[in-house]
Scaffold this active site. Structure first.
Site, PDB file in Angstrom:
ATOM      1  N   TRP A 125       0.800  -1.233   0.000  1.00 15.39           N
ATOM      2  CA  TRP A 125       0.000   0.000   0.000  1.00 15.39           C
ATOM      3  C   TRP A 125       0.832   1.283   0.000  1.00 15.39           C
ATOM      4  CZ3 TRP A 125       1.865   1.970   4.438  1.00 15.39           C
ATOM      5  CH2 TRP A 125       2.137   1.106   5.501  1.00 15.39           C
ATOM      6  N   ASN A 126       2.145   1.186   0.232  1.00 12.14           N
ATOM      7  CA  ASN A 126       2.868   2.446   0.439  1.00 12.14           C
ATOM      8  C   ASN A 126       3.201   3.207  -0.845  1.00 12.14           C
ATOM      9  OD1 ASN A 126       4.615   0.292   0.077  1.00 12.14           O
ATOM     10  ND2 ASN A 126       6.305   1.317   1.098  1.00 12.14           N
ATOM     11  N   LYS A 178      -2.665  -7.163  -8.513  1.00  9.41           N
ATOM     12  CA  LYS A 178      -3.516  -7.195  -7.314  1.00  9.41           C
ATOM     13  C   LYS A 178      -2.911  -6.196  -6.331  1.00  9.41           C
ATOM     14  CE  LYS A 178      -4.464  -8.480  -3.532  1.00  9.41           C
ATOM     15  NZ  LYS A 178      -4.680  -7.462  -2.480  1.00  9.41           N
ATOM     16  N   GLY A 236       5.862  -6.677  -0.523  1.00 14.41           N
ATOM     17  CA  GLY A 236       5.090  -6.696   0.714  1.00 14.41           C
ATOM     18  C   GLY A 236       5.956  -7.171   1.856  1.00 14.41           C
ATOM     19  N   GLU A 290      10.098  -8.511  -3.235  1.00 11.45           N
ATOM     20  CA  GLU A 290      10.674  -7.271  -2.682  1.00 11.45           C
ATOM     21  C   GLU A 290      10.070  -7.121  -1.297  1.00 11.45           C
ATOM     22  OE1 GLU A 290      12.920  -5.243  -3.870  1.00 11.45           O
ATOM     23  OE2 GLU A 290      13.131  -6.272  -5.778  1.00 11.45           O
ATOM     24  N   LEU A 291      10.861  -7.379  -0.261  1.00 14.33           N
ATOM     25  CA  LEU A 291      10.287  -7.489   1.079  1.00 14.33           C
ATOM     26  C   LEU A 291      10.795  -6.386   2.012  1.00 14.33           C
ATOM     27  CD1 LEU A 291      10.581 -11.371   1.201  1.00 14.33           C
ATOM     28  CD2 LEU A 291       8.702  -9.989   0.321  1.00 14.33           C
ATOM     29  N   CYS A 325      10.217   0.416   2.732  1.00 15.30           N
ATOM     30  CA  CYS A 325      10.985  -0.816   2.899  1.00 15.30           C
ATOM     31  C   CYS A 325      12.429  -0.473   3.243  1.00 15.30           C
ATOM     32  CB  CYS A 325      10.928  -1.633   1.628  1.00 15.30           C
ATOM     33  SG  CYS A 325      11.404  -0.701   0.174  1.00 15.30           S
ATOM     34  N   GLU A 381      11.101  -5.316  11.716  1.00 17.24           N
ATOM     35  CA  GLU A 381      10.683  -4.154  10.937  1.00 17.24           C
ATOM     36  C   GLU A 381       9.458  -3.497  11.577  1.00 17.24           C
ATOM     37  OE1 GLU A 381       8.728  -4.692   7.130  1.00 17.24           O
ATOM     38  OE2 GLU A 381      10.087  -3.222   6.262  1.00 17.24           O
TER      39      GLU A 381
END
Ligand code: NAD
Length: 493
Positions: A151-152, A175, A228, A250-251, A284, A385
């Site tokens: 969402w960022n 999505k 996410g 991409e975490l 992130c 995090e």
């Protein structure tokens, strides 16, 4: 209030569930849009449309140059609609409008960049060691891609995933996060206007465990590209393995911003503050651990505090605002919980540590910029995090100690190094196990520079030329130039 539909096969349609989810403005705390609750039935439709587009539609036969031209038309439309798209995203996730202006400019550049690469994707001729043989490789689109985004920065993620995928000749189903889907849906209309054939760019909104899972499990998706949390990412990776999908992840991160005693401290302090309080720390790449040399700890902490105390929280649409709200209610609660955990673990609170007290901000999810001192690398606040405006200050004694602390977390996304010593900058860049090292700067993203994580921060790289490789398979062709059959059919040539 805007009520959105799903974008499938070039059409706007209602979800099979006939249900919608609320999209809430995190600044005002009010519902401003309704997002379709897509489910498996919608995912099936979108995946079929995307496969059809790759097999038989105009997308399948279009030249790579024509593909690039359509992508340039998309970029033109992003430029034209930048203000509107920026405002929608601000309403959805509370990001600063000023920051969105910069991001929108980069997003159109991303589309131009990958449009230019579309007709430069090529295989190679191999001077094979076998006599009377010719060998070459082709680079083929990997198949239908599912892009699951956080969402960022939804439009940015859609760009850095879908532009290289389309350049490679793939079709996509996006999505977006249920907390911020509107901008991706609005963008879908632009792809239509730009002349992208039906089925090439589909958007199915909905919940992660419904629409998201249906995509990850779908047998006719070839590749998942996911941005996410590491927990969801690991689940996606595991599920995707059952159907042997290709996966890029991409975490999250727990990135160190490392300040040496020979650094330009004024510049470093600005970088540290923007690295953790920019975007309310919902990045992130947030520099959530300040590693500072023990000899300058007090002096440098004072510099950081002086800037952080001047941060103005407020309306993300207001150009005077430095830091906006936390985007979602669960994230807001998570940030407050981590502040309690840090206190309980013995970290010393220097600044903030609570929801904003200004009555003007009461409707929104605001957390004051928070700084903890006396943090040790074994505390949860230093290892997990937070994804919010919380900085932990940790001391180090020398270069080796800084490297050890920097690397001593499960994540490995980015690191900041602040030093005027070039040799030290290069030694640190080599020693840190991260995907990106920023030296004497922080948050300097470029769509031209590969970005991604090591360890628990993910798999694969986005941005740059090599991002296209994530959406291609290599096919090898070997052919014989002999006119006669081999003398012995049973011995490998
Ligand atoms: P999230 O993992 O909760 O959700 C990401 C996406 O996955 C959403 O679209 C969600 O609906 C979907 N999803 C959730 N459960 C799913 C499931 N079981 N199967 C399939 N899809 C599912 O993450 P978030 O809260 O939206 O975003 C915050 C996280 O994103 C942070 O950890 C942050 O570090 C990370 N992030 C990483 C980068 C990067 O580039 N490395 C960039 C931004 C954010």
């Amino acid at each position: 209030m805007t009520k959105y539909q799903l974008h499938i096969d070039g059409e706007w349609i209602d979800p099979a569930s006939a249900e919608w989810l609320d999209s809430v403005d995190p600044y005002k705390g009010t519902q401003w849009a309704r997002i379709p609750r897509g489910t498996k039935a919608d995912v099936d439709r979108a995946v079929s449309a995307a496969n059809r587009a790759m097999a038989e539609g105009p997308w399948a036969t279009m030249s790579a140059s024509a593909r690039g031209k359509t992508m340039r038309a998309i970029a033109d439309l992003i430029e034209k609609n930048a203000q509107r798209l920026a405002e929608i995203e601000v309403r959805d996730n509370g990001k600063l409008l000023a920051e969105m202006h910069g991001q929108l400019a980069s997003i159109s550049e991303v589309w131009y960049y990958y449009a230019g690469l579309a007709d430069k994707i090529q295989g190679s001729s191999i001077p094979i060691e076998k006599s009377n043989s010719v060998a070459f490789t082709d680079r083929e689109p990997i198949g239908v891609v599912a892009a699951l985004t956080a969402w960022n920065s939804p439009l940015w993620f859609a760009a850095v995933k879908c532009a290289p995928a389309l350049a490679a000749g793939c079709a996509v189903v996006v999505k977006p996060s249920e907390f911020a889907s509107a901008s991706t849906l609005e963008f879908a209309e632009l792809t239509k206007e730009a002349g992208l054939p039906p089925g090439v760019f589909n958007v199915v909104t909905g919940l992660g465990h419904e629409a998201g899972t249906a995509l990850v499990e779908h047998p006719n998706i070839a590749k998942i590209t996911f941005t996410g949390s590491d927990i969801t990412g690991a689940r996606v990776y595991e599920t995707a393995a059952r159907t042997m999908k290709r996966v890029s992840l991409e975490l999250g991160g727990k990135s160190p911003n490392i300040v040496f005693d020979d650094a330009d401290l004024a510049k470093a302090a600005t970088g540290v503050v923007s690295g953790i309080f920019g975007a309310s720390g919902q990045m992130c790449s947030a520099g959530s651990r300040l590693l500072v040399h023990s000899s300058i700890k007090d002096e440098f902490t004072d510099k950081v505090l002086a800037i952080a105390k001047g941060i103005r929280l407020g309306d993300p649409m207001d150009p005077q605002t430095n830091v906006g709200p936390i985007a979602t209610p669960p994230q807001y609660q998570k940030v407050l919980d981590y502040i309690d955990i840090a206190k309980a673990d013995g970290a010393r609170l220097l600044l903030g540590g609570k929801p904003a007290s200004d009555p003007d901000l009461r409707g929104g999810q605001f957390v004051e910029p928070t700084i903890f001192a006396d943090v040790t690398n074994d505390m949860r606040i230093a290892r997990e995090e937070v994804f919010g405006p919380v900085l932990s200050i940790i001391e180090f004694d020398d270069e080796a100690h800084a490297v050890a602390l920097g690397n001593d977390v499960a994540y490995g996304l980015v690191a900041g190094v602040w030093t005027e010593n070039v040799g030290r900058a290069l030694r640190m860049s080599k020693a840190l196990r991260v995907g990106t090292v920023w030296v004497n700067t922080y948050r300097t993203y470029s769509y031209m520079v590969p970005f991604g994580g090591t360890k628990r921060s993910g798999l694969g790289r986005e941005h740059g030329i090599e991002a296209v490789d994530e959406y291609l398979e290599t096919k090898s062709v070997v052919l014989s130039t002999d006119d006669t059959a081999p003398a012995n059919a049973f011995v490998m040539r």
